[in-house]
Motif scaffolding. Sequence first.
Motif, PDB file in Angstrom:
ATOM      1  N   ALA A  62      12.898 -28.933 -62.118  1.00 11.98           N
ATOM      2  CA  ALA A  62      14.184 -28.307 -62.406  1.00 11.98           C
ATOM      3  C   ALA A  62      13.967 -26.843 -62.763  1.00 11.98           C
ATOM      4  CB  ALA A  62      14.878 -29.028 -63.551  1.00 11.98           C
ATOM      5  N   ILE A  63      15.000 -26.033 -62.509  1.00  9.77           N
ATOM      6  CA  ILE A  63      14.925 -24.617 -62.858  1.00  9.77           C
ATOM      7  C   ILE A  63      14.815 -24.512 -64.383  1.00  9.77           C
ATOM      8  CG2 ILE A  63      16.105 -22.396 -62.782  1.00  9.77           C
ATOM      9  CD1 ILE A  63      17.463 -23.322 -60.222  1.00  9.77           C
ATOM     10  N   LYS A  68      17.577 -16.476 -66.341  1.00  9.03           N
ATOM     11  CA  LYS A  68      18.708 -15.649 -66.777  1.00  9.03           C
ATOM     12  C   LYS A  68      20.027 -16.361 -66.514  1.00  9.03           C
ATOM     13  CE  LYS A  68      16.896 -10.987 -66.434  1.00  9.03           C
ATOM     14  NZ  LYS A  68      16.943  -9.750 -65.646  1.00  9.03           N
ATOM     15  N   GLY A  69      20.057 -17.115 -65.434  1.00  9.97           N
ATOM     16  CA  GLY A  69      21.272 -17.856 -65.102  1.00  9.97           C
ATOM     17  C   GLY A  69      21.650 -18.805 -66.221  1.00  9.97           C
ATOM     18  N   PHE A  70      20.629 -19.474 -66.759  1.00  9.63           N
ATOM     19  CA  PHE A  70      20.892 -20.411 -67.846  1.00  9.63           C
ATOM     20  C   PHE A  70      21.492 -19.684 -69.047  1.00  9.63           C
ATOM     21  CE2 PHE A  70      19.847 -22.825 -71.616  1.00  9.63           C
ATOM     22  CZ  PHE A  70      20.198 -24.123 -71.243  1.00  9.63           C
ATOM     23  N   MET A  72      23.224 -16.962 -69.098  1.00 14.73           N
ATOM     24  CA  MET A  72      24.620 -16.581 -68.856  1.00 14.73           C
ATOM     25  C   MET A  72      25.545 -17.786 -69.029  1.00 14.73           C
ATOM     26  SD  MET A  72      24.440 -14.197 -65.496  1.00 14.73           S
ATOM     27  CE  MET A  72      22.932 -13.349 -65.136  1.00 14.73           C
ATOM     28  N   MET A  73      25.053 -18.936 -68.623  1.00 13.40           N
ATOM     29  CA  MET A  73      25.875 -20.134 -68.763  1.00 13.40           C
ATOM     30  C   MET A  73      25.969 -20.567 -70.219  1.00 13.40           C
ATOM     31  SD  MET A  73      24.496 -21.944 -65.337  1.00 13.40           S
ATOM     32  CE  MET A  73      25.012 -23.610 -65.602  1.00 13.40           C
ATOM     33  N   LYS A  75      26.252 -18.790 -72.655  1.00 12.95           N
ATOM     34  CA  LYS A  75      27.287 -17.990 -73.307  1.00 12.95           C
ATOM     35  C   LYS A  75      28.615 -18.735 -73.373  1.00 12.95           C
ATOM     36  CE  LYS A  75      29.298 -14.010 -72.167  1.00 12.95           C
ATOM     37  NZ  LYS A  75      29.532 -12.831 -71.347  1.00 12.95           N
ATOM     38  N   PHE A  76      28.811 -19.613 -72.373  1.00 15.70           N
ATOM     39  CA  PHE A  76      30.058 -20.379 -72.355  1.00 15.70           C
ATOM     40  C   PHE A  76      29.860 -21.790 -72.889  1.00 15.70           C
ATOM     41  CE2 PHE A  76      30.725 -17.016 -69.296  1.00 15.70           C
ATOM     42  CZ  PHE A  76      31.937 -16.516 -69.728  1.00 15.70           C
ATOM     43  N   PHE A  78      27.244 -23.811 -72.450  1.00 15.82           N
ATOM     44  CA  PHE A  78      26.477 -24.756 -71.648  1.00 15.82           C
ATOM     45  C   PHE A  78      25.149 -25.064 -72.324  1.00 15.82           C
ATOM     46  CE2 PHE A  78      23.363 -25.803 -68.376  1.00 15.82           C
ATOM     47  CZ  PHE A  78      24.025 -26.801 -67.695  1.00 15.82           C
ATOM     48  N   ASP A  82      23.945 -30.693 -69.758  1.00 16.25           N
ATOM     49  CA  ASP A  82      25.398 -30.718 -69.518  1.00 16.25           C
ATOM     50  C   ASP A  82      25.694 -30.715 -68.020  1.00 16.25           C
ATOM     51  OD1 ASP A  82      25.818 -30.603 -72.160  1.00 16.25           O
ATOM     52  OD2 ASP A  82      26.727 -28.605 -72.223  1.00 16.25           O
ATOM     53  N   THR A  83      26.934 -31.022 -67.696  1.00 19.03           N
ATOM     54  CA  THR A  83      27.374 -30.859 -66.313  1.00 19.03           C
ATOM     55  C   THR A  83      28.449 -29.779 -66.280  1.00 19.03           C
ATOM     56  OG1 THR A  83      29.041 -32.574 -66.598  1.00 19.03           O
ATOM     57  CG2 THR A  83      26.920 -33.247 -65.667  1.00 19.03           C
ATOM     58  N   LEU A  84      28.828 -29.369 -65.065  1.00 21.32           N
ATOM     59  CA  LEU A  84      29.841 -28.326 -64.918  1.00 21.32           C
ATOM     60  C   LEU A  84      31.237 -28.941 -64.815  1.00 21.32           C
ATOM     61  CD1 LEU A  84      28.142 -25.994 -62.272  1.00 21.32           C
ATOM     62  CD2 LEU A  84      28.025 -25.850 -64.755  1.00 21.32           C
ATOM     63  N   ARG A  92      24.494 -34.006 -61.948  1.00 23.56           N
ATOM     64  CA  ARG A  92      23.524 -33.406 -62.844  1.00 23.56           C
ATOM     65  C   ARG A  92      22.406 -32.711 -62.077  1.00 23.56           C
ATOM     66  NH1 ARG A  92      24.450 -35.041 -67.905  1.00 23.56           N
ATOM     67  NH2 ARG A  92      26.123 -36.561 -67.863  1.00 23.56           N
TER      68      ARG A  92
ATOM     69  N   ARG B 418      16.362 -25.336 -56.101  1.00 26.20           N
ATOM     70  CA  ARG B 418      15.054 -25.316 -56.755  1.00 26.20           C
ATOM     71  C   ARG B 418      14.032 -24.514 -55.962  1.00 26.20           C
ATOM     72  NH1 ARG B 418      14.900 -31.474 -59.234  1.00 26.20           N
ATOM     73  NH2 ARG B 418      16.450 -31.021 -60.843  1.00 26.20           N
ATOM     74  N   GLU B 502      22.186 -26.469 -61.802  1.00 24.10           N
ATOM     75  CA  GLU B 502      21.128 -25.581 -61.317  1.00 24.10           C
ATOM     76  C   GLU B 502      21.589 -24.696 -60.158  1.00 24.10           C
ATOM     77  OE1 GLU B 502      17.133 -27.497 -60.871  1.00 24.10           O
ATOM     78  OE2 GLU B 502      18.177 -29.113 -61.895  1.00 24.10           O
ATOM     79  N   MET B 505      23.207 -21.876 -61.801  1.00 24.67           N
ATOM     80  CA  MET B 505      22.155 -21.133 -62.490  1.00 24.67           C
ATOM     81  C   MET B 505      21.445 -20.193 -61.526  1.00 24.67           C
ATOM     82  SD  MET B 505      19.631 -23.303 -64.920  1.00 24.67           S
ATOM     83  CE  MET B 505      20.781 -24.533 -65.442  1.00 24.67           C
TER      84      MET B 505
END
Lengths: 309, 768
Positions: A62-63, A68-70, A72-73, A75-76, A78, A82-84, A92, B418, B502, B505
């Motif tokens: 998994a990433i 950085k993406g994580f 940013m998420m 911040k809201f 996440f 979690d799921t979106l 998931r 990924r 992901e 992300m």
Amino acid sequence: MAADDEEEDYMAMVFEDAPKQETSLQRRARTEREIQSRAHPKSKAELEQEAEAAREAGLSTAIDTSSKGFKMMAKFGFKDGDTLGKSKDARREPIRVQVKDDRSGIGLESQKKRKFRERMEKAAQEAKRTKVEEGDYRDRVRQEYKDKQDEREFRNAQKTAERLQEQQLEQAAADGKGRVKGLADIPLKQINVLWRGLVRHRREKERKQEEARVRQNRLASRLPMLGDDEEDADDKMALGRDTTVTVIDDDLDDDDPDLEAFEELPIAERLQKIVLHLQETQYYCYWCKQQYPDAAMEGCPGITEEEHD
Amino acid sequence: MAERRKDFDADADADYDNSNRSAKRVKMDSNGYSNATKNPYLAHWDDESTKSAPANSSDVLYDFERHATTAKQAAVAEDGPINPFTGKTLSSNYMKILRKRRDLPVHKQRDEFLSLYQKSQILVFVGETGSGKTTQIPQFVCYDDLPHQNGKIVACTQPRRVAAMSVAQRVAEEMDVELGEHVGYSIRFEDKTGPDTMLKYMTDGMLLREAMHDNNLTRYSTIILDEAHERTLATDILMALLKGVVQRRKDLKLIIMSATLDATKFQSYFHSAPLLAVPGRTHTVEIFYTPSPERDYVEAALRTVLQIHSTEGEGDILLFLTGEEEIEDACRKIDMEAQDQLQDGLAGPLKVYPLYGTLPPAQQQKIFSAAPPPLKPGGRPGRKCIVSTNIAETSLTIDGIVYVVDPGFSKQKVYNPRIRVESLLVSPISKASAQQRAGRAGRTRPGKCFRLYTEDAFKKELIEQTYPEILRSNLGSTVLELKKLGVEDLVHFDLMDPPAPETLMRALEELNFLACLDDEGDLTHLGRMAAEFPLDPALAVMLIASPEFYCSNEMLSLTALLSVPQVFVRPANNRQRADEMKGLFAHSDGDHLTLLNVYHAFKQPTAQENPKQWCHDHFLSYRALQQADNVRLQLKRIMERTEIELMSTPFEDKKYYENIRRALVAGFFMQVAMRSGTGKNYLTIKDDQTVLLHPSTVLGQDSEWVVYNEFVLTNKQYIRTVTAVKPEWLLDIAPGYYDLDTFKKGDIKSTLQRVLNKMNRNAAGKKK
């Protein structure tokens, strides 16, 4: 002020970290490695295997949450796991990538697996039953006799399995599907555990012989009269003093938990497994001593020895 | 240089002016014209209508009360003789079509539809194939919503460009209006609407782009999302957005149209909106399963087709396979076997046609030709057999199919965040897909569907629904669009099927490296500009950065070429010749430059004399190049609007090509691979995936480092459309991404480290 600026303030001089230059030793190691890899280009099959392994490794990782993406998420609100969105059954994990490299129809794979599982279970039960039965002396003797017999059959079956694999490799090479590759080239760990013991045993023996030969050569080369510098490779070969040492299969020294676990199984079960394997993959019936053209194995009475009486 | 630039622009500018001028003219004319027809007091201005009808009969819709009309009223208005929207007399063709339209299944439920539409803000409409929903429902809406009276528009979205165009054409004919006036369409890079347009068919992607500039979609009074069951990326995003818009705009109506009965999912997503279902005009289809799983699905499929041909009654066969090669191969084999059957008198004549996306349109048309007649009257029936990818599942309707053979596989595109690979793999279809395939057998009369798997496998192994596109896509451009739309919190954005975290992300991270988003996730100036372009973020960033490399003209062409289908044609029977021709354009530094060579040659006067022939001679796709030309023009307008300077390095300059390659790096620095060992193998950076150069690649010398346009997984892992670059450029142009501390230990890191050290030494040397 301006004049001050021009004067170099050597007290504040900073020594930048010396660039990490490669030392001559490192360079030599690297060039050697490069020459090595050029001298022994990997076969297509090996490369494909490596690519596949790298892909599987990449796909199952998994990433990282340090991305950085994580952040940013996060911040809201996440959090990891979690799921979106707002629906409860959101994904998931990314959709799995599955490479299909044959033309088997839908349901074939699972049918094969199911059948194999059923047979395995049956084999395990049978093995258990024989174990329980070893009670009184006569039974024990009978059991010991049967075990010995099974042991012989098992070794034979191992040889058969290896031979069939060899034939398959030759066939593949003849079809141009792969480099001509002897069984000896296959690393131990990639050999099916069912007959890995056989190969391991043989390779260990070979290694001992090899070591003995190398010792012999070294001794011989110390004798001045024989240490002829003019000898070229052909001469050495002719004299049996080949100085190139065959690369010894390193994995002989490794622990092999798979193999150990397998060898702990009762002999009857091991025999069952290899017989099943031969049938599943090669359509070969060990008891008929015959290979059939397809999975139907028409003409073969069954999978146990008794059925062949 | 200035001279050159001027020349380069001259043609396009002329074009631009022309179209602008003509657009203005249309506007003026038609404004005057339509006012006259709509205004009863000015009706005498219009010669035609005054001659043929009383002055105020063009006001048939005057007693219509918006959102309170009935089917009866509409029928009267439709009967004419005056077209209520144009004021002209209705043609005889119109009358002929009107009779047919009234036979369509949806027509019977017009009143039911109207009352639900009037009562509810959101409506879910289910109509199976052949119900007429796509052409009729928008017209029903027009007669009740009367958008032309309020200067509003009714929009109907389609997942596919071709559908948007052809349906608009058909509906214009049905309403007896000129396409592009009252009824128009809008697709990416082509807008065929006018100031009078009241009904607009458009791709879902276009409506999404419009929402970027008008968050409440104020131009529209009703929005119809058609083919929602296909669950394209844009439709899914639109549904989530519109869910919010209908809260803010109570005057906006929304209709979700789907072809499958699984519409309850839409219903519950839209706060249990009312649902109306109209039966399609389909016949029963008998389904057969195999008793045990098949060892080889292709072989089983061929066997089944031949068996149907020799034993079943009249009717055509549709076989679903997965890809071009498999299909062509199957066609050859079926053809051979069928010849034998025919000679042995075991069956009638059989014509076999392949069908797949990359097949030239002329060949695709062949599937509609009639089945061959029996050898002699009363003999065994002749039939045709179409071997198709799943485009025949939804996008194309072929009448006359009675037998469907379904092995249960299709090629599916899935993006994996990924390792950032787009896989195109043969995978089992879904149950919904299998039903759709079976349905194809019942279009003309009762049919049969042969599934080459067991009933048990159907129940246990197939997933319910095909994964919606949003779960299978790279979300880079979507995230950019949503940010531009003002959606801040993407984590809780209410999608029907949210993708894996992901995927988001990765998209956010990549946009951050492209400097489109800052570390907080907010749109940067560059990001706002990039969102203006209907392109992948990497392409947009490359284009915006190109003036820094003095080659924005070239990058503009290149971007256009990368946005259209494959320009090189490689027919199966003439591969060698095609490759030779491609060799004429080859640039040893790689495919991007080769593409540019093609485009520049195409624009030469010698080629333009007879471009179609020229393309044919050089094994190039005229359609694709023409499309690229069009895309280029559209992108150029956006560049002019956003004030991105257009310039070129003089061709004689030895940096001409180097500048282009550097500009490529500015957008594609995350899609880079380094050669490993001496073979044809490369390793992708950061993800360390072993990849091969795609066989179509033109790359003269062995290059250590390349940028690639795509990383695809088919039977092998390939990088496609590749150009050689220098590692120094990577470190120089994208230092953030090439922060060596973020690299895993290995060959790539150590090689880059050496390059960096050398650069530092040189820089230090220069300072001294």
